[in-house]
Design a protein around this motif. Structure first.
Motif, PDB file in Angstrom:
ATOM      1  N   GLY A 120      21.804  11.012  -5.891  1.00  0.00           N
ATOM      2  CA  GLY A 120      21.393  10.337  -4.609  1.00  0.00           C
ATOM      3  C   GLY A 120      19.818  10.357  -4.279  1.00  0.00           C
ATOM      4  N   GLU A 121      18.992  10.536  -5.229  1.00  0.00           N
ATOM      5  CA  GLU A 121      17.739  10.777  -5.112  1.00  0.00           C
ATOM      6  C   GLU A 121      17.052   9.286  -5.042  1.00  0.00           C
ATOM      7  OE1 GLU A 121      15.781  13.512  -7.445  1.00  0.00           O
ATOM      8  OE2 GLU A 121      16.411  15.412  -6.297  1.00  0.00           O
ATOM      9  N   LEU A 122      16.195   9.091  -4.310  1.00  0.00           N
ATOM     10  CA  LEU A 122      15.414   7.693  -4.308  1.00  0.00           C
ATOM     11  C   LEU A 122      14.229   7.912  -4.695  1.00  0.00           C
ATOM     12  CD1 LEU A 122      16.289   5.656  -0.877  1.00  0.00           C
ATOM     13  CD2 LEU A 122      16.659   4.912  -3.455  1.00  0.00           C
ATOM     14  N   HIS A 123      13.751   7.306  -5.780  1.00  0.00           N
ATOM     15  CA  HIS A 123      12.355   7.130  -6.312  1.00  0.00           C
ATOM     16  C   HIS A 123      11.745   5.810  -6.350  1.00  0.00           C
ATOM     17  CE1 HIS A 123      14.204  10.815  -7.940  1.00  0.00           C
ATOM     18  NE2 HIS A 123      12.790  11.462  -7.973  1.00  0.00           N
ATOM     19  N   THR A 124      10.396   5.698  -6.361  1.00  0.00           N
ATOM     20  CA  THR A 124       9.619   4.502  -6.469  1.00  0.00           C
ATOM     21  C   THR A 124       9.914   4.115  -7.918  1.00  0.00           C
ATOM     22  OG1 THR A 124       7.802   5.542  -7.266  1.00  0.00           O
ATOM     23  CG2 THR A 124       7.945   5.144  -4.864  1.00  0.00           C
ATOM     24  N   SER A 125      10.123   2.733  -8.211  1.00  0.00           N
ATOM     25  CA  SER A 125      10.213   1.931  -9.436  1.00  0.00           C
ATOM     26  C   SER A 125       8.688   1.683  -9.862  1.00  0.00           C
ATOM     27  CB  SER A 125      11.154   0.708  -9.405  1.00  0.00           C
ATOM     28  OG  SER A 125      10.398  -0.088  -8.513  1.00  0.00           O
ATOM     29  N   ALA A 126       8.931   0.962 -11.118  1.00  0.00           N
ATOM     30  CA  ALA A 126       7.517   0.540 -11.821  1.00  0.00           C
ATOM     31  C   ALA A 126       7.081  -0.651 -10.925  1.00  0.00           C
ATOM     32  CB  ALA A 126       7.828   0.317 -13.431  1.00  0.00           C
ATOM     33  N   VAL A 127       7.786  -1.215 -10.233  1.00  0.00           N
ATOM     34  CA  VAL A 127       7.181  -2.393  -9.507  1.00  0.00           C
ATOM     35  C   VAL A 127       6.462  -1.665  -8.099  1.00  0.00           C
ATOM     36  CG1 VAL A 127       7.653  -4.437  -8.177  1.00  0.00           C
ATOM     37  CG2 VAL A 127       9.024  -3.973 -10.042  1.00  0.00           C
ATOM     38  N   GLU A 128       5.397  -1.808  -8.289  1.00  0.00           N
ATOM     39  CA  GLU A 128       4.234  -1.120  -7.291  1.00  0.00           C
ATOM     40  C   GLU A 128       4.656  -2.068  -5.991  1.00  0.00           C
ATOM     41  OE1 GLU A 128      -0.342  -1.337  -6.392  1.00  0.00           O
ATOM     42  OE2 GLU A 128       0.360  -0.223  -7.907  1.00  0.00           O
ATOM     43  N   ILE A 129       4.469  -1.308  -4.699  1.00  0.00           N
ATOM     44  CA  ILE A 129       4.901  -1.607  -3.567  1.00  0.00           C
ATOM     45  C   ILE A 129       3.602  -2.225  -2.954  1.00  0.00           C
ATOM     46  CG2 ILE A 129       5.697  -1.277  -0.889  1.00  0.00           C
ATOM     47  CD1 ILE A 129       7.662   0.637  -2.421  1.00  0.00           C
ATOM     48  N   ASP A 130       3.522  -3.446  -2.643  1.00  0.00           N
ATOM     49  CA  ASP A 130       2.232  -3.963  -1.734  1.00  0.00           C
ATOM     50  C   ASP A 130       2.541  -4.279  -0.605  1.00  0.00           C
ATOM     51  OD1 ASP A 130      -0.028  -4.982  -1.165  1.00  0.00           O
ATOM     52  OD2 ASP A 130      -0.271  -6.787  -2.559  1.00  0.00           O
ATOM     53  N   ARG A 131       2.141  -3.442   0.468  1.00  0.00           N
ATOM     54  CA  ARG A 131       2.644  -3.728   1.966  1.00  0.00           C
ATOM     55  C   ARG A 131       2.188  -5.230   2.373  1.00  0.00           C
ATOM     56  NH1 ARG A 131       0.755  -4.078   6.581  1.00  0.00           N
ATOM     57  NH2 ARG A 131       1.829  -3.320   8.289  1.00  0.00           N
ATOM     58  N   GLU A 132       0.924  -5.645   1.990  1.00  0.00           N
ATOM     59  CA  GLU A 132       0.356  -7.090   2.150  1.00  0.00           C
ATOM     60  C   GLU A 132       1.354  -8.080   1.886  1.00  0.00           C
ATOM     61  OE1 GLU A 132      -1.998  -3.731   3.330  1.00  0.00           O
ATOM     62  OE2 GLU A 132      -1.552  -4.358   1.191  1.00  0.00           O
ATOM     63  N   ALA A 133       1.685  -7.792   0.630  1.00  0.00           N
ATOM     64  CA  ALA A 133       2.578  -9.051  -0.160  1.00  0.00           C
ATOM     65  C   ALA A 133       4.004  -8.973   0.371  1.00  0.00           C
ATOM     66  CB  ALA A 133       2.761  -8.979  -1.720  1.00  0.00           C
ATOM     67  N   LEU A 134       4.518  -7.655   0.601  1.00  0.00           N
ATOM     68  CA  LEU A 134       6.008  -7.586   0.844  1.00  0.00           C
ATOM     69  C   LEU A 134       6.257  -7.991   2.458  1.00  0.00           C
ATOM     70  CD1 LEU A 134       8.714  -6.431   0.495  1.00  0.00           C
ATOM     71  CD2 LEU A 134       8.092  -4.126   1.170  1.00  0.00           C
ATOM     72  N   CYS A 135       5.196  -7.557   3.464  1.00  0.00           N
ATOM     73  CA  CYS A 135       5.527  -7.549   4.808  1.00  0.00           C
ATOM     74  C   CYS A 135       4.516  -8.554   5.353  1.00  0.00           C
ATOM     75  CB  CYS A 135       5.209  -6.396   5.648  1.00  0.00           C
ATOM     76  SG  CYS A 135       6.773  -5.296   5.281  1.00  0.00           S
ATOM     77  N   VAL A 136       4.528  -9.796   5.414  1.00  0.00           N
ATOM     78  CA  VAL A 136       3.813 -10.944   6.014  1.00  0.00           C
ATOM     79  C   VAL A 136       3.788 -10.735   7.494  1.00  0.00           C
ATOM     80  CG1 VAL A 136       3.223 -13.367   6.039  1.00  0.00           C
ATOM     81  CG2 VAL A 136       4.048 -12.384   3.849  1.00  0.00           C
ATOM     82  N   GLU A 137       2.744 -10.722   8.328  1.00  0.00           N
ATOM     83  CA  GLU A 137       2.904 -10.532   9.587  1.00  0.00           C
ATOM     84  C   GLU A 137       3.554 -11.440  10.209  1.00  0.00           C
ATOM     85  OE1 GLU A 137      -0.833  -9.582  11.414  1.00  0.00           O
ATOM     86  OE2 GLU A 137      -1.556  -8.292  10.277  1.00  0.00           O
ATOM     87  N   SER A 138       4.665 -11.572  11.108  1.00  0.00           N
ATOM     88  CA  SER A 138       5.425 -12.299  11.897  1.00  0.00           C
ATOM     89  C   SER A 138       6.153 -11.758  13.039  1.00  0.00           C
ATOM     90  CB  SER A 138       6.617 -12.959  10.733  1.00  0.00           C
ATOM     91  OG  SER A 138       7.338 -12.009  10.341  1.00  0.00           O
ATOM     92  N   SER A 139       6.668 -12.425  13.783  1.00  0.00           N
ATOM     93  CA  SER A 139       7.348 -11.831  14.848  1.00  0.00           C
ATOM     94  C   SER A 139       8.637 -11.387  14.858  1.00  0.00           C
ATOM     95  CB  SER A 139       7.398 -12.791  15.985  1.00  0.00           C
ATOM     96  OG  SER A 139       8.080 -13.909  15.743  1.00  0.00           O
ATOM     97  N   GLY A 140       9.472 -11.607  13.585  1.00  0.00           N
ATOM     98  CA  GLY A 140      10.458 -11.020  13.210  1.00  0.00           C
ATOM     99  C   GLY A 140      10.648 -10.561  11.730  1.00  0.00           C
ATOM    100  N   ALA A 141      11.770 -10.368  11.525  1.00  0.00           N
ATOM    101  CA  ALA A 141      11.942  -9.922   9.906  1.00  0.00           C
ATOM    102  C   ALA A 141      12.349 -10.964   8.989  1.00  0.00           C
ATOM    103  CB  ALA A 141      13.268  -8.853   9.984  1.00  0.00           C
TER     104      ALA A 141
END
Length: 933
Positions: A120-141
């Motif tokens: 049940g361990e969660l690890h980061t994968s080889a795909v790097e998380i880019d906050r700016e690409a993943l979360c575009v600023e908007s009012s919702g999800a």
């Protein structure tokens, strides 16, 4: 609290339920209590499952991590945080089936994490998380394949949502995992445009604030976003301020800190820098141009307050009287000036003189007659928008003429059009321009004529006619010096009345100038191994002629190599191939500049190109294998040989340092001269040859190197005397039976020499004898075999001592050793102690100074000069001798076996027969030394 610890409510009601929820701030769960009604719904869902007191029923987990982490970073453990058993765990419920974890959806969200299905361990994968690409600023999800990138109003929250199924049925639940992606400062502020233009009116008061419409953008959030702005140069009159609105956006404002004046400076250029709050901070910049806009803060002004003009009364209509000009320092419409008469100017003056309101030109608009006033005061106003008019007074004095002025009648010889005469600059001196006829209409006054104005012109009377004048040139005209001349032919009579005839002379250009290079010698340099079509320089030549005659084209001279190219129009000189300094270091050729005139004119310049060196050549040995022959015992640090090495590069790139890669403890090399030396004296008998590897390294950066093989062969010198291996001692002896036949071999002397060649050729000789009849024994000078020459008699019994000299054929001085051969002639050895006492006595032996006669070359020469018969005889004798030797050795061995066994314990020196060969392989490498007499 475990389920068993809850007490039933009143009337057997259901107890409240408690769910546990985890966050990343604490590892202990906090209870969430449910009412009995909610619990009933909950039990309908989880009715099939058991209530385990030690398991948390949390259905939502919260984690956080930084963006940009590498693969394998632990995010959290679902089994630990949910308190579920895993395979191999020590939990009391570990006897139950193991728990497995599965992502409910494998959308885009699942690509950022790796879930271990067992732990049940969660690890980061080889795909790097880019906050700016993943979360575009908007009012919702924005839901992306089962994961949501949520951007809150603060623009700082970014959540990755995962749905995880817990199996098997005993533990079944759907767990909502929220992973908060924390921002890191991985983006620098960036302005949307590279150049920002801002306009400020010149009358802007101090503390005026102007918003900069293109603020910098930074995808990072919070303190990692844009925090401050600054100017690199504020010129002492500007500063920046930052205002933050309710949504957290920061807008820079330009503040005016000093007085502005467009007429003093109309533009300021600086750099605006945006800086974020990261550690270390990142910056971005753009060019800020601040233009000072004009306002109407200047009024027209005349340079003079009054002009005095004289006008003749016989002037024709349209005669130019004067021009007034007022200057306004403003721009555009603010600087437009119009001219008008003041209301104080009387109408007759207005009618007589026309004023152009745009140009300020005053011309005569009516004919002057006898009633026209002699003085006119013209007050002219210079009007600007919103300004008090500027004032100038023009006083015009009219001189009334009672007679007609002289007349000037031109007749042009050169080309003329509308009062302009056109002459070529190459026209010769004294080129006629025009004839002028001077007349007096009244025919009663003498008229004089002269030329006014600058230029190479002359007006002279044309003989033999009266009142005829010729205008001609006095010098060659030069278009490049001056293109237009304005001269006046002035005629006046004796009463002072005069008239001007203005002539304009336009000089026409001709191709009389060759192009001129800015440099006659153009010295260039380029590093070798350049890229193809590399830029060398741009040639520049000027031509003083105009039009096509001044247009210059560039060409390579015939001596230029084909791989150089020169652009005809731009003069850009390039080289199309790579240059190699080692092939050619200097280039020298001509280039020419040609104009477009007819015929064309040209000039020549010289181009020299120096190819600069690069370290592109390794040191090169003259030979890859060097061989040196050196006599042994060569003195230490003596010169063995010279290693020749070259490097085609120049300067430091061609400096070569030599070093010995192996054997540096024995050998050394002189870098400057390439001389190889040995630190110690070399002994061929210890080692006959050496193989060295020499490395040559140049001085380039990076350095290049090469190696060469050096073979050193030691030549033998006669430095070792022969070493006698048999007999092993001067005290050993051999029993010789009296019955021994003449010619039988008795024993041998065996010696070796560590030298080689002639230095190792050994000769044997008997140089001293002692005994009853010592001449009975002979030694072979080549083999060292000792044979009996004569039959032994009764009187020949006793001890014989032969001093044998073993000598080599070394050069320049042979070396030798000696050994004593003791022979006891008797039937048997009856008293060994007696024999040994004789051996211990010093022998009285006279030395025979006679050298052994062994010669190799003379022997061959003799054989060549004689017939084959002696050779056959010698071979027969040798064969018979060998048979006899074998027979004698067999008899001797048989006799030795028949003796008593007590002889086996006798002295070894007596037991070993002198004529038996010693097995050299049985001896130690360091043979026993035999003392010499």
């Amino acid at each position: 609290m475990p389920c068993s610890q809850w007490q039933w409510g009143r009337k057997g009601g259901l107890p409240p339920a408690c769910l546990l929820s985890f966050s990343n701030t604490t590892s202990s769960p906090h209870p969430i209590c449910l009412s009995p009604q909610h619990l009933l719904l909950f039990l309908l869902f989880v009715g099939p499952f058991n209530c385990f007191a030690s398991y948390s029923r949390a259905t939502e987990l919260f984690y956080s991590l930084n963006e940009g982490l590498p693969a394998g970073v632990l995010i959290g453990s679902l089994a630990r945080d949910l308190r579920l058993p895993t395979a191999g765990g020590q939990h009391p419920a570990a006897l139950q089936p193991p728990v497995s974890f599965t992502l409910a959806s494998h959308g885009l969200g699942g690509q950022y994490v790796q879930l271990d299905n067992h732990s049940g361990e969660l690890h980061t994968s080889a795909v790097e998380i880019d906050r700016e690409a993943l979360c575009v600023e908007s009012s919702g999800a924005t839901v992306i394949g089962g994961a949501a990138a949520v951007s809150s109003s603060s623009s700082e929250s970014c959540l990755l949502l995962l749905d995880v199924l817990v199996l098997p049925q005993e533990y079944f639940r759907l767990v909502k995992v929220k992973i908060a992606i924390r921002d890191v400062n991985d983006n620098a502020p960036r302005f949307p445009v590279p150049h920002i233009h801002l306009s400020v009116p010149e009358n802007a008061p101090v503390n005026t604030r102007l918003a900069i419409e293109h603020p910098a953008l930074d995808p990072d959030v919070g303190t990692n976003g844009v925090q401050t702005y600054r100017l690199r140069d504020n010129y002492g009159v500007f500063t920046l301020d930052v205002e933050e609105n309710e949504s957290g956006e920061r807008t820079p404002y330009l503040i005016v800190m000093g007085a502005l004046d467009r007429e003093t400076r109309e533009e300021y250029v600086t750099v605006i820098v945006a800086e974020d709050g990261g550690i270390p901070p990142l910056v971005g910049s753009a060019t800020l141009t601040i233009g000072i806009s004009d306002i109407n803060d200047n009024c027209p002004q005349f340079s003079d307050s009054q002009l005095n003009i004289t006008l003749y009364g016989n002037s024709s209509l349209g005669t130019h009287v004067a021009t007034v000009h007022a200057v306004d320092m403003d721009l555009g419409s603010n600087a437009q000036v119009t001219y008008s008469y003041s209301q104080k100017v009387p109408q007759p003056s207005r009618d007589l003189f026309r004023l152009d309101e745009s140009t300020g030109a005053i011309t005569l608009s009516s004919k002057v007659d006898g009633d026209t006033p002699r003085l006119h005061r013209l007050i002219i106003l210079g009007n600007g928008p919103g300004c008090i008019p500027a004032v100038i007074t023009v006083l015009v004095t009219i001189i009334k003429v009672m007679m007609r002025p002289p007349e000037v009648v031109p007749r042009f010889i050169a080309n003329e059009a509308e009062g302009v005469v056109y002459l070529k600059e190459l026209e010769p001196v004294n080129t006629p321009i025009a004839f002028f006829t001077i007349k007096d209409p009244d025919e009663k006054y003498k008229v004089n004529c002269s030329l006014e104005g600058d230029g190479p012109f002359r007006l002279s009377p044309y003989k033999p006619y009266n009142n005829e004048y010729l205008l001609e040139t006095t010098k060659p005209l030069d278009y490049e010096a001056q293109q237009l001349y304005e001269i006046s032919v002035v005629a006046w009579n004796s009463e002072g009345f005069h008239v001007n005839k203005i002539i304009k002379v336009q000089v026409l250009d001709d191709n009389d100038n060759s192009p001129v290079f800015s440099q006659q010698l153009i010295e260039l340099s380029i590093e070798e191994n350049n890229i193809p079509n590399a830029f060398l320089t741009k040639l520049h030549a000027t031509d003083a002629d105009s039009g096509e005659r001044g247009q210059v084209s560039y060409f390579l001279g015939p001596d230029a190599p084909s791989y150089f190219a020169l652009d005809k129009t731009t003069g850009v000189l390039t080289v199309s191939t790579q240059l190699d300094r080692e092939e050619k270091e200097k280039y020298r050729y001509t280039v020419k500049a040609v104009d477009s005139g007819f015929p064309p004119r040209e000039s020549i310049a010289t181009v020299t190109i120096t190819v600069l060196d690069k370290n592109d050549n390794s040191p090169r040995f003259i030979n890859k294998d060097f061989s040196f022959f050196v006599p042994e015992n060569f003195p230490g640090f003596g010169e063995i040989g010279v290693i020749s090495v070259t490097d085609a590069d120049a300067g430091k790139n061609g400096w070569v340092a030599l070093s010995v890669l192996n054997g540096s403890d024995i050998f050394v090399i002189d870098t400057g001269k390439g001389v190889l030396r040995a630190k110690v004296s070399l002994d061929r008998e210890q080692q006959s040859s050496y193989v060295l590897w020499i490395e040559a390294v140049d001085g380039g950066d990076p350095a290049l190197s090469s190696t060469a093989k050096i073979t050193i062969l030691l030549l033998d010198i006669n430095d070792n005397p022969p070493l006698v291996l048999f007999p092993q001692s001067n005290m050993s002896y051999l029993l010789v039976l009296p019955s021994t036949l003449p010619g039988s071999p008795i024993t041998e002397v065996y010696a070796v020499d560590k030298d080689t060649g002639m230095n190792a050729v050994i000769a044997y000789s008997i140089i001293g004898r002692r005994g009853p009849r010592p001449e009975s024994f002979r030694i072979d000078p080549k083999t060292g075999n000792i044979t009996l020459e004569e039959s032994l008699m009764q009187n020949d019994y006793g001890l014989y001592r032969l001093l044998v000299k073993v000598s080599d054929h070394g050069y320049p001085e042979p070396l030798h050793s000696t050994v004593m051969v003791n022979l006891f002639v008797n039937d048997t050895v009856s008293n060994e102690s007696y024999i040994e006492s004789l051996l211990r006595k010093e022998p009285d032996i006279s030395i025979e100074e006679k050298q052994p006669q062994i010669s190799i070359e003379p022997t061959h020469k003799k054989m060549e000069s004689t017939s084959c018969m002696p050779t056959l005889v010698a071979l027969s004798i040798i064969s018979l001798g060998s048979i006899a030797l074998v027979t004698g050795m067999g008899i001797y061995i048989c006799l030795r076996k028949g003796k008593k066994h007590h002889r086996a314990d006798e002295n070894l020196e007596v037991q070993i027969p002198l004529n038996g060969r010693i097995n050299l392989h049985m001896l130690e490498k360091k043979p026993m030394e035999i003392s010499n007499i």
